[in-house]
Design a protein around this motif. Structure first.
Motif, PDB file in Angstrom:
ATOM      1  N   ILE A   5       0.756  -1.022  -0.284  1.00 48.87           N
ATOM      2  CA  ILE A   5       0.166  -0.328  -0.296  1.00 48.87           C
ATOM      3  C   ILE A   5       1.132   1.566   0.083  1.00 48.87           C
ATOM      4  O   ILE A   5       0.526   1.633  -1.023  1.00 48.87           O
ATOM      5  N   THR A   6       1.707   1.039   0.917  1.00 50.53           N
ATOM      6  CA  THR A   6       1.941   2.117   0.906  1.00 50.53           C
ATOM      7  C   THR A   6       3.392   2.779  -0.864  1.00 50.53           C
ATOM      8  O   THR A   6       3.011   3.497  -1.338  1.00 50.53           O
ATOM      9  N   ARG A  11       4.514   5.790  -5.493  1.00 44.42           N
ATOM     10  CA  ARG A  11       3.930   5.628  -7.073  1.00 44.42           C
ATOM     11  C   ARG A  11       3.501   6.447  -8.036  1.00 44.42           C
ATOM     12  O   ARG A  11       3.595   7.109  -8.545  1.00 44.42           O
ATOM     13  N   LEU A  12       1.350   6.419  -7.158  1.00 39.80           N
ATOM     14  CA  LEU A  12       0.616   7.404  -7.409  1.00 39.80           C
ATOM     15  C   LEU A  12       1.221   8.965  -7.722  1.00 39.80           C
ATOM     16  O   LEU A  12       1.177   9.664  -8.144  1.00 39.80           O
ATOM     17  N   ALA A  36      -0.719   2.589   6.440  1.00 36.85           N
ATOM     18  CA  ALA A  36       0.053   2.285   5.769  1.00 36.85           C
ATOM     19  C   ALA A  36      -0.386   3.207   4.185  1.00 36.85           C
ATOM     20  O   ALA A  36       0.719   4.188   4.176  1.00 36.85           O
ATOM     21  N   ALA A  37      -1.298   3.620   4.148  1.00 40.20           N
ATOM     22  CA  ALA A  37      -1.594   4.710   2.687  1.00 40.20           C
ATOM     23  C   ALA A  37      -0.999   5.985   3.385  1.00 40.20           C
ATOM     24  O   ALA A  37      -0.722   6.998   2.432  1.00 40.20           O
ATOM     25  N   ILE A  38      -1.735   6.471   4.875  1.00 39.71           N
ATOM     26  CA  ILE A  38      -1.107   7.347   4.974  1.00 39.71           C
ATOM     27  C   ILE A  38       0.497   7.771   5.136  1.00 39.71           C
ATOM     28  O   ILE A  38       1.569   8.688   5.333  1.00 39.71           O
ATOM     29  N   GLY A 222      -5.319  -2.003  -2.990  1.00 41.66           N
ATOM     30  CA  GLY A 222      -5.933  -3.711  -4.083  1.00 41.66           C
ATOM     31  C   GLY A 222      -7.409  -3.217  -3.750  1.00 41.66           C
ATOM     32  O   GLY A 222      -7.597  -3.238  -3.252  1.00 41.66           O
ATOM     33  N   GLU A 223      -7.290  -4.953  -4.674  1.00 46.39           N
ATOM     34  CA  GLU A 223      -8.996  -5.305  -4.818  1.00 46.39           C
ATOM     35  C   GLU A 223      -9.489  -5.729  -3.817  1.00 46.39           C
ATOM     36  O   GLU A 223      -8.589  -6.282  -2.657  1.00 46.39           O
TER      37      GLU A 223
END
Length: 225
Positions: A5-6, A11-12, A36-38, A222-223
Motif C-alpha cells: 500500500i505504501t 508511485r501514484l 499504510a496509506a498515510i 488493491g482489490e
C-alpha cells in the motif's frame, strides 16, 4: 500488504501532477491499511460511512495520525440522521446535494462553533438512481450554500456514470465548465478551490479535464478480499 500500500501511494504521487491531491477512499479498509496509506504520503482519507469513520478516527487519532497527518473527507451519501456525528468527525463534506441537508449541516456546525467546508455533489449525467444535484439546479444550491454562515462552499464533486474511461471525458469536462459557471455567480462567502472527480479507473482522464482531488481506493489498497 502494508508495504505494498505504501509503495502504491508513493508511485501514484510520483505520477500525478503536484497540484492534484489524492483522497484515499477507505470504505471497509482497516486502520492498518489506512496507516499504510498515510505513511505513503496520503493527506486525505475519504470515508463513506459515519460509524466506520468514527472507529477509524478513534484508532488513528489516539496515535495522532488523523489531524496531524491526514484529514477526513465524507464522500458517501449522507443521511440526515447521521449529520450531527458527521459534522463532529469530518473536516470536509464532499456530497451536499440538497438545501435540507445543507440546513442540517449548517445547524450542527453552528452548534459546535465550526465553519465546515463542503463540496456540492453534482449528478452530471442526470442518472435517476444516483445522488447529486442536477446540473440545472446547481446555481440555486450554490447561492443557497453561500448564504449559510457555518458552511463554506469550496467546489464540486461528481461520481460520473459507469462507463469506460474514455466515455467519461465529456462528463468530467462538463463538471469543470459548471465549476466555472458558479464562479461567475459572485459568491462572496465561497472559495471554489476544488474539483473532486475521478476514481481508480478514471483518474487520469479526470486530471486531464481539471480534477485536483481524485478519490482512489483499489489503486491504493488493491482489490478487496
Amino acid at each position: 500488504m502494508y508495504d505494498q500500500i505504501t509503495q502504491n501511494v508513493r508511485r501514484l504521487l510520483g505520477e500525478i501532477p503536484p497540484y492534484v491531491t489524492v483522497v484515499a477512499a477507505a470504505k471497509t479498509r482497516t486502520p492498518d491499511e489506512i496507516r499504510a496509506a498515510i505513511d505513503g504520503g496520503v493527506s486525505i482519507i475519504g470515508e463513506n460511512y459515519v460509524q466506520e469513520a468514527a472507529r477509524t478516527k478513534i484508532e488513528l487519532g489516539n496515535s495522532d495520525r488523523l489531524g496531524a497527518e491526514a484529514t477526513l473527507h465524507y464522500i458517501g451519501h449522507l443521511q440526515l440522521n447521521k449529520v450531527k456525528k458527521a459534522v463532529e468527525i469530518f473536516d470536509v463534506i464532499e456530497t451536499v446535494d440538497t438545501k435540507r441537508l445543507a440546513d442540517e449541516l449548517n445547524a450542527q456546525a453552528k452548534r459546535i462553533n465550526k465553519v465546515l467546508p463542503v463540496l456540492i455533489e453534482i449528478n452530471i449525467a442526470g442518472e435517476p438512481q444516483k445522488a447529486g444535484v442536477m446540473p440545472d439546479q446547481l446555481p440555486e444550491l450554490a447561492l443557497y450554500l453561500d448564504s449559510l454562515p457555518n458552511l463554506r462552499l469550496q467546489g464540486l464533486m461528481t461520481m460520473g456514470p459507469r462507463l469506460e474511461e474514455s466515455g467519461l471525458r465529456k462528463y468530467f469536462a462538463e463538471t469543470k465548465r459548471l465549476l466555472g459557471s458558479i464562479g461567475q455567480l459572485g459568491l462572496p462567502n465561497s472559495d471554489l478551490l476544488y474539483l473532486s472527480m475521478g476514481m481508480s479507473n478514471s483518474y487520469r482522464i479526470a486530471i486531464e479535464e481539471g480534477a485536483n482531488l481524485i478519490r482512489l481506493g483499489t489503486a491504493i489498497f488493491g482489490e478487496r478480499a
